[in-house]
Design a protein around this motif. Structure first.
Motif, PDB file in Angstrom:
ATOM      1  N   LEU A  81      -3.660   4.001  -4.907  1.00 21.09           N
ATOM      2  CA  LEU A  81      -4.400   5.055  -4.572  1.00 21.09           C
ATOM      3  C   LEU A  81      -3.723   6.502  -4.591  1.00 21.09           C
TER       4      LEU A  81
ATOM      5  N   ALA B 211      -0.085   5.076   0.022  1.00 21.41           N
ATOM      6  CA  ALA B 211      -1.288   5.023  -1.068  1.00 21.41           C
ATOM      7  C   ALA B 211      -0.834   4.575  -2.150  1.00 21.41           C
TER       8      ALA B 211
ATOM      9  N   LEU C 168      -7.210   7.736  -0.343  1.00 14.87           N
ATOM     10  CA  LEU C 168      -6.535   7.065   1.077  1.00 14.87           C
ATOM     11  C   LEU C 168      -7.458   7.715   1.933  1.00 14.87           C
TER      12      LEU C 168
ATOM     13  N   GLU D 108      -0.582   0.918  -2.732  1.00 11.60           N
ATOM     14  CA  GLU D 108      -2.180   0.399  -2.861  1.00 11.60           C
ATOM     15  C   GLU D 108      -2.826   0.972  -4.209  1.00 11.60           C
TER      16      GLU D 108
END
Length: 85
Positions: free
Chosen positions: A26, A21, A31, A24
């Motif tokens: 996030l 996460a 997520l 990315e």
């Protein structure tokens, strides 16, 4: 409206998911929310293996995975074989 939910997972899964996460951009909560949205949006499936999570992962991935290995030297090979005797 957001609501809190308590979930239990294997600790190794949690750590791996947190790392993924973060990579990315996030939070772990976001997520999980995105994955659950994908499951809900795709409708009913025969079983869990038919849920197209792979499609979502491919959308957020930076491209196909590549494996870049460095050449192994003689000392590294010797150490490897010695450790496996």
């Amino acid at each position: 409206m957001d609501a809190k939910v308590t979930l239990s997972f294997n600790s190794a899964i949690i750590e791996g998911a947190k790392e993924y996460a973060a990579s990315e951009g996030l939070s772990l909560s976001r997520l999980v929310e995105l994955l659950l949205q994908k499951v809900i949006a795709t409708g009913r499936h025969q079983n869990i293996e038919h849920i197209p999570i792979e499609d979502w992962v491919n959308m957020v991935a930076e491209g196909p995975a590549t494996y870049n290995a460095k050449p192994i030297g003689k000392k590294q090979k010797a150490a490897f074989y010695k450790s496996h005797k």
